[in-house]
Design a protein around this motif. Structure first.
Motif, PDB file in Angstrom:
ATOM      1  N   VAL A  60       0.784  -1.190   0.115  1.00 15.00           N
ATOM      2  CA  VAL A  60       0.048  -0.057  -0.115  1.00 15.00           C
ATOM      3  C   VAL A  60       0.779   1.416  -0.144  1.00 15.00           C
ATOM      4  O   VAL A  60       0.681   2.222  -0.665  1.00 15.00           O
ATOM      5  CB  VAL A  60      -1.004   0.061   1.107  1.00 15.00           C
ATOM      6  CG1 VAL A  60      -0.331   0.248   2.499  1.00 15.00           C
ATOM      7  CG2 VAL A  60      -2.069   1.120   0.834  1.00 15.00           C
ATOM      8  N   ALA A  61       1.829   1.175   0.901  1.00 16.49           N
ATOM      9  CA  ALA A  61       2.861   2.382   0.783  1.00 16.49           C
ATOM     10  C   ALA A  61       3.577   2.847  -0.571  1.00 16.49           C
ATOM     11  O   ALA A  61       3.652   3.912  -1.125  1.00 16.49           O
ATOM     12  CB  ALA A  61       3.905   2.123   1.831  1.00 16.49           C
ATOM     13  N   GLY A  62       4.016   1.670  -1.251  1.00 14.49           N
ATOM     14  CA  GLY A  62       4.450   1.692  -2.602  1.00 14.49           C
ATOM     15  C   GLY A  62       3.293   2.400  -3.620  1.00 14.49           C
ATOM     16  O   GLY A  62       3.861   3.220  -4.508  1.00 14.49           O
ATOM     17  N   ALA A  63       2.066   2.039  -3.424  1.00 19.76           N
ATOM     18  CA  ALA A  63       1.106   2.404  -4.414  1.00 19.76           C
ATOM     19  C   ALA A  63       0.756   3.946  -4.013  1.00 19.76           C
ATOM     20  O   ALA A  63       0.701   4.778  -4.882  1.00 19.76           O
ATOM     21  CB  ALA A  63      -0.203   1.531  -4.097  1.00 19.76           C
ATOM     22  N   LEU A  64       0.820   4.273  -2.759  1.00 21.48           N
ATOM     23  CA  LEU A  64       0.532   5.695  -2.519  1.00 21.48           C
ATOM     24  C   LEU A  64       1.755   6.563  -3.210  1.00 21.48           C
ATOM     25  O   LEU A  64       1.583   7.664  -3.414  1.00 21.48           O
ATOM     26  CB  LEU A  64       0.451   5.917  -0.892  1.00 21.48           C
ATOM     27  CG  LEU A  64      -1.114   5.231  -0.505  1.00 21.48           C
ATOM     28  CD1 LEU A  64      -0.860   5.305   1.115  1.00 21.48           C
ATOM     29  CD2 LEU A  64      -2.102   6.058  -1.029  1.00 21.48           C
ATOM     30  N   TRP A  65       2.806   5.932  -2.804  1.00 28.16           N
ATOM     31  CA  TRP A  65       4.222   6.722  -3.407  1.00 28.16           C
ATOM     32  C   TRP A  65       3.823   7.025  -4.843  1.00 28.16           C
ATOM     33  O   TRP A  65       4.229   8.143  -5.222  1.00 28.16           O
ATOM     34  CB  TRP A  65       5.300   6.032  -2.917  1.00 28.16           C
ATOM     35  CG  TRP A  65       6.784   6.605  -3.388  1.00 28.16           C
ATOM     36  CD1 TRP A  65       7.107   7.866  -3.395  1.00 28.16           C
ATOM     37  CD2 TRP A  65       7.843   6.042  -4.008  1.00 28.16           C
ATOM     38  NE1 TRP A  65       8.303   7.945  -3.785  1.00 28.16           N
ATOM     39  CE2 TRP A  65       8.652   6.765  -4.334  1.00 28.16           C
ATOM     40  CE3 TRP A  65       7.904   4.544  -4.382  1.00 28.16           C
ATOM     41  CZ2 TRP A  65       9.965   6.398  -4.832  1.00 28.16           C
ATOM     42  CZ3 TRP A  65       9.130   4.201  -4.972  1.00 28.16           C
ATOM     43  CH2 TRP A  65      10.069   5.217  -5.032  1.00 28.16           C
ATOM     44  N   ILE A  66       3.644   5.993  -5.494  1.00 24.82           N
ATOM     45  CA  ILE A  66       3.698   6.079  -6.877  1.00 24.82           C
ATOM     46  C   ILE A  66       2.255   7.077  -7.498  1.00 24.82           C
ATOM     47  O   ILE A  66       2.750   7.841  -8.361  1.00 24.82           O
ATOM     48  CB  ILE A  66       3.642   4.580  -7.651  1.00 24.82           C
ATOM     49  CG1 ILE A  66       4.952   4.066  -7.434  1.00 24.82           C
ATOM     50  CG2 ILE A  66       3.046   4.894  -9.183  1.00 24.82           C
ATOM     51  CD1 ILE A  66       4.667   2.438  -8.003  1.00 24.82           C
ATOM     52  N   GLY A  67       1.602   6.721  -6.767  1.00 27.15           N
ATOM     53  CA  GLY A  67       0.295   7.705  -7.068  1.00 27.15           C
ATOM     54  C   GLY A  67       0.674   9.365  -6.804  1.00 27.15           C
ATOM     55  O   GLY A  67       0.452  10.227  -7.582  1.00 27.15           O
ATOM     56  N   GLY A  68       1.443   9.504  -5.714  1.00 24.29           N
ATOM     57  CA  GLY A  68       1.849  11.046  -5.292  1.00 24.29           C
ATOM     58  C   GLY A  68       2.847  11.408  -6.334  1.00 24.29           C
ATOM     59  O   GLY A  68       2.650  12.549  -6.845  1.00 24.29           O
ATOM     60  N   MET A  69       3.499  10.551  -7.034  1.00 23.81           N
ATOM     61  CA  MET A  69       4.653  11.072  -7.848  1.00 23.81           C
ATOM     62  C   MET A  69       3.794  11.192  -9.158  1.00 23.81           C
ATOM     63  O   MET A  69       4.193  12.244  -9.691  1.00 23.81           O
ATOM     64  CB  MET A  69       5.629  10.119  -8.209  1.00 23.81           C
ATOM     65  CG  MET A  69       6.633  10.008  -7.080  1.00 23.81           C
ATOM     66  SD  MET A  69       8.212   9.134  -7.533  1.00 23.81           S
ATOM     67  CE  MET A  69       7.615   7.579  -7.847  1.00 23.81           C
ATOM     68  N   ILE A  70       2.839  10.357  -9.543  1.00 20.27           N
ATOM     69  CA  ILE A  70       2.017  10.722 -10.593  1.00 20.27           C
ATOM     70  C   ILE A  70       1.268  11.898 -10.618  1.00 20.27           C
ATOM     71  O   ILE A  70       1.336  12.953 -11.475  1.00 20.27           O
ATOM     72  CB  ILE A  70       1.085   9.466 -11.051  1.00 20.27           C
ATOM     73  CG1 ILE A  70       1.953   8.300 -11.553  1.00 20.27           C
ATOM     74  CG2 ILE A  70       0.112   9.972 -12.060  1.00 20.27           C
ATOM     75  CD1 ILE A  70       1.275   6.757 -11.582  1.00 20.27           C
ATOM     76  N   TRP A  71       0.777  12.285  -9.781  1.00 19.53           N
ATOM     77  CA  TRP A  71      -0.271  13.444  -9.257  1.00 19.53           C
ATOM     78  C   TRP A  71       0.738  14.533  -9.297  1.00 19.53           C
ATOM     79  O   TRP A  71       0.366  15.866 -10.168  1.00 19.53           O
ATOM     80  CB  TRP A  71      -0.764  13.313  -7.802  1.00 19.53           C
ATOM     81  CG  TRP A  71      -1.350  14.706  -7.492  1.00 19.53           C
ATOM     82  CD1 TRP A  71      -2.553  15.243  -7.813  1.00 19.53           C
ATOM     83  CD2 TRP A  71      -0.534  15.972  -6.544  1.00 19.53           C
ATOM     84  NE1 TRP A  71      -2.598  16.440  -7.201  1.00 19.53           N
ATOM     85  CE2 TRP A  71      -1.343  16.885  -6.716  1.00 19.53           C
ATOM     86  CE3 TRP A  71       0.521  15.863  -6.018  1.00 19.53           C
ATOM     87  CZ2 TRP A  71      -1.243  18.045  -5.840  1.00 19.53           C
ATOM     88  CZ3 TRP A  71       0.903  16.931  -5.332  1.00 19.53           C
ATOM     89  CH2 TRP A  71       0.234  18.016  -5.056  1.00 19.53           C
ATOM     90  N   ALA A  72       2.069  14.558  -8.730  1.00 24.65           N
ATOM     91  CA  ALA A  72       3.052  15.870  -8.648  1.00 24.65           C
ATOM     92  C   ALA A  72       3.476  16.036 -10.242  1.00 24.65           C
ATOM     93  O   ALA A  72       3.698  16.884 -10.854  1.00 24.65           O
ATOM     94  CB  ALA A  72       4.052  15.608  -7.957  1.00 24.65           C
ATOM     95  N   GLY A  73       3.696  14.929 -10.783  1.00 24.99           N
ATOM     96  CA  GLY A  73       4.134  14.849 -12.381  1.00 24.99           C
ATOM     97  C   GLY A  73       3.031  15.508 -13.208  1.00 24.99           C
ATOM     98  O   GLY A  73       3.286  16.355 -14.191  1.00 24.99           O
ATOM     99  N   VAL A  74       1.748  14.976 -13.121  1.00 25.58           N
ATOM    100  CA  VAL A  74       0.706  15.582 -13.981  1.00 25.58           C
ATOM    101  C   VAL A  74       0.554  17.065 -13.463  1.00 25.58           C
ATOM    102  O   VAL A  74       0.181  17.943 -14.714  1.00 25.58           O
ATOM    103  CB  VAL A  74      -0.615  14.674 -13.753  1.00 25.58           C
ATOM    104  CG1 VAL A  74      -1.916  15.334 -14.542  1.00 25.58           C
ATOM    105  CG2 VAL A  74      -0.117  13.394 -14.332  1.00 25.58           C
ATOM    106  N   ALA A  75       0.561  17.573 -12.537  1.00 21.53           N
ATOM    107  CA  ALA A  75       0.509  18.841 -11.974  1.00 21.53           C
ATOM    108  C   ALA A  75       1.662  19.630 -12.291  1.00 21.53           C
ATOM    109  O   ALA A  75       1.457  20.960 -12.225  1.00 21.53           O
ATOM    110  CB  ALA A  75       0.064  18.735 -10.415  1.00 21.53           C
ATOM    111  N   GLN A  76       2.798  19.369 -12.774  1.00 19.85           N
ATOM    112  CA  GLN A  76       3.871  19.742 -13.306  1.00 19.85           C
ATOM    113  C   GLN A  76       4.343  20.532 -12.166  1.00 19.85           C
ATOM    114  O   GLN A  76       5.166  21.605 -12.112  1.00 19.85           O
ATOM    115  CB  GLN A  76       3.867  20.592 -14.558  1.00 19.85           C
ATOM    116  CG  GLN A  76       3.453  19.794 -15.809  1.00 19.85           C
ATOM    117  CD  GLN A  76       3.398  20.512 -17.079  1.00 19.85           C
ATOM    118  OE1 GLN A  76       3.520  21.967 -16.933  1.00 19.85           O
ATOM    119  NE2 GLN A  76       3.223  20.029 -18.153  1.00 19.85           N
TER     120      GLN A  76
END
Length: 136
Positions: A60-76
């Protein structure tokens, strides 16, 4: 995908059978393959479920981490991406190590004590309390 699922279930089942065989040999009892199978068979589906639940708890922590990075990347937002990557990566590593050690004995508890899924995970937490570094 289906090959991975079959391999995962097969590996999990063999680990459960091996735990039964080794535990009996430690106390000097010889068991045939049929006896090992009869002892372990009622627990095999629970073993698969325990493996799945522990995998979710660890992942679960890995999924949250990847989700956070995707969110930050999409938001530039590259500052947030760097922070999430560094802090989240370290946090994920710590969580994964801690949770892996704490659930290390869930499978033996399930197979040897014939516990249910949640009981075996709780038992693993009780057995590993205060022994993190030794078990790591």
């Amino acid at each position: 995908m289906s090959v991975a699922i079959v391999c995962g279930i097969t590996t999990t089942s063999l680990i459960g059978l091996r735990i039964v065989a080794v535990s009996r040999s430690v106390i000097g009892t010889r068991m045939t393959i049929g006896e090992i199978w009869q002892h372990a068979k009622p627990q095999l589906w629970r073993l698969v479920v325990v493996t799945f639940v522990v995998g979710i708890m660890v992942g679960v922590a890995g999924a949250l981490w990847i989700g956070g990075m995707i969110w930050a990347g999409v938001a530039q937002n590259f500052v947030a991406l760097g922070i999430v990557a560094l802090v989240g990566g370290l946090g994920t590593l710590a969580w994964t190590g801690w949770m892996t050690v704490r659930t290390l004995l869930a499978t033996p508890a399930l197979m040897l004590e014939r516990l249910h899924v949640v009981e075996s995970i709780r038992r693993s937490f009780r057995l590993t309390r205060g022994s993190f570094w030794r078990l790591l």
